[in-house]
Design a protein around this motif. Sequence first.
Motif, short mmCIF file in Angstrom:
data_model
loop_
_atom_site.label_atom_id
_atom_site.label_comp_id
_atom_site.label_asym_id
_atom_site.label_seq_id
_atom_site.Cartn_x
_atom_site.Cartn_y
_atom_site.Cartn_z
N MET A 31 -0.29 14.10 12.47
CA MET A 31 0.65 13.29 13.20
C MET A 31 1.24 12.24 12.26
O MET A 31 0.52 11.54 11.56
CB MET A 31 -0.06 12.61 14.38
N LYS A 32 2.55 12.13 12.24
CA LYS A 32 3.25 11.18 11.39
C LYS A 32 3.17 9.79 12.01
O LYS A 32 3.38 9.61 13.21
CB LYS A 32 4.71 11.61 11.23
N VAL A 33 2.88 8.81 11.18
CA VAL A 33 2.79 7.43 11.62
C VAL A 33 4.17 6.79 11.48
O VAL A 33 4.76 6.81 10.40
CB VAL A 33 1.75 6.66 10.79
N THR A 34 4.67 6.23 12.58
CA THR A 34 5.98 5.58 12.54
C THR A 34 5.87 4.25 11.79
O THR A 34 4.78 3.71 11.61
CB THR A 34 6.51 5.31 13.96
N ARG A 35 7.01 3.74 11.40
CA ARG A 35 7.05 2.44 10.71
C ARG A 35 6.43 1.36 11.58
O ARG A 35 5.67 0.51 11.09
CB ARG A 35 8.50 2.11 10.35
N ALA A 36 6.74 1.37 12.87
CA ALA A 36 6.22 0.35 13.78
C ALA A 36 4.69 0.43 13.87
O ALA A 36 4.00 -0.59 13.87
CB ALA A 36 6.84 0.51 15.16
N ILE A 37 4.16 1.64 13.92
CA ILE A 37 2.70 1.81 13.97
C ILE A 37 2.07 1.38 12.66
O ILE A 37 1.03 0.72 12.65
CB ILE A 37 2.33 3.27 14.32
N ALA A 38 2.71 1.70 11.55
CA ALA A 38 2.19 1.29 10.23
C ALA A 38 2.12 -0.23 10.13
O ALA A 38 1.14 -0.79 9.64
CB ALA A 38 3.04 1.87 9.12
N VAL A 39 3.15 -0.92 10.60
CA VAL A 39 3.17 -2.38 10.58
C VAL A 39 2.07 -2.93 11.48
O VAL A 39 1.33 -3.85 11.09
CB VAL A 39 4.56 -2.92 11.01
N ARG A 40 1.93 -2.36 12.65
CA ARG A 40 0.88 -2.80 13.59
C ARG A 40 -0.50 -2.55 13.00
O ARG A 40 -1.40 -3.39 13.12
CB ARG A 40 1.06 -2.09 14.93
N ASN A 41 -0.70 -1.41 12.33
CA ASN A 41 -1.99 -1.11 11.70
C ASN A 41 -2.31 -2.14 10.61
O ASN A 41 -3.44 -2.62 10.52
CB ASN A 41 -1.99 0.30 11.10
N GLY A 87 -10.44 0.14 13.53
CA GLY A 87 -10.28 1.45 14.17
C GLY A 87 -9.51 2.44 13.32
O GLY A 87 -8.88 3.35 13.84
N LEU A 88 -9.57 2.24 12.00
CA LEU A 88 -8.82 3.10 11.08
C LEU A 88 -9.77 3.69 10.04
O LEU A 88 -10.88 3.20 9.83
CB LEU A 88 -7.72 2.29 10.40
N SER A 89 -9.30 4.71 9.34
CA SER A 89 -10.13 5.34 8.32
C SER A 89 -10.13 4.51 7.04
O SER A 89 -9.18 3.77 6.76
CB SER A 89 -9.61 6.75 8.02
N HIS A 90 -11.17 4.67 6.27
CA HIS A 90 -11.31 3.96 5.01
C HIS A 90 -10.13 4.30 4.08
O HIS A 90 -9.59 3.42 3.40
CB HIS A 90 -12.64 4.34 4.36
N GLY A 91 -9.72 5.53 4.07
CA GLY A 91 -8.60 5.96 3.23
C GLY A 91 -7.30 5.26 3.54
O GLY A 91 -6.46 5.08 2.67
N GLY A 92 -7.14 4.83 4.78
CA GLY A 92 -5.92 4.12 5.19
C GLY A 92 -5.78 2.77 4.53
O GLY A 92 -4.68 2.21 4.48
N PHE A 93 -6.87 2.24 4.02
CA PHE A 93 -6.82 0.93 3.36
C PHE A 93 -5.85 0.95 2.20
O PHE A 93 -5.02 0.06 2.03
CB PHE A 93 -8.22 0.53 2.87
N TYR A 94 -5.95 2.01 1.37
CA TYR A 94 -5.16 2.07 0.14
C TYR A 94 -3.69 2.37 0.40
O TYR A 94 -2.86 2.19 -0.50
CB TYR A 94 -5.80 3.04 -0.85
N ALA A 95 -3.35 2.75 1.61
CA ALA A 95 -1.94 2.89 1.98
C ALA A 95 -1.33 1.51 2.25
O ALA A 95 -0.11 1.38 2.28
CB ALA A 95 -1.82 3.78 3.21
#
Length: 186
Positions: free
Chosen positions: A1-11, A41-49
């Motif tokens: 599932m592609k993460v939208t810009r708005a979701i990325a900012v919220r994350n 509530g996110l994966s460890h890998g998401g940190f480096y994004a």
Amino acid sequence: MKVTRAIAVRNRENIVDKAGELFRAYGYGGVGVAEIMRAAGLSHGGFYANFDSKEDLIVEASSSAMKGNVDFWRKLRTEGARLQPRQMVERYLKEAYAEANAEGCVMAALGSEIARQGEKVRVPLTEQVKELVEVLAAMMPPGTEGDRRRQSLAAYAGMVGALVLARASTDVVFSQEIIQAVADTI
């Protein structure tokens, strides 16, 4: 599932908020990236994004939390038309003491750790403390600009010190005595 810009900012905002809480609760070294990401509530890998390093997150999370402290005082100053400076200080100290470290004053929770950080962390926080001192100076009794600035520096240092001592104490009555003594003298 592609993460939208708005979701990325919220994350990212969620990571910063959770990191700020965890850093204040456990210190910079007391919590790792994996724990922060789990709390968000996110994966460890998401940190480096979102961040190049834990230090980058420390800078952003601490600055965000300190901005919250400055905003608190701005709001209190706006409401302060009805309050004397002593009453505002007393309110801050009682509210900040009652809060858990994770939600309270950044400097009271992390000041000694911030002092051991590099300039990348310390410079933005120094600027925010200066901003807070200016907000407080506007709340001080009439006097010269220099007098009001000195009063605001002493008040902030006293409040942070009071919170550190009160939170470190295991005696609730003594903690309240510390808070009240500082509130009474500012």
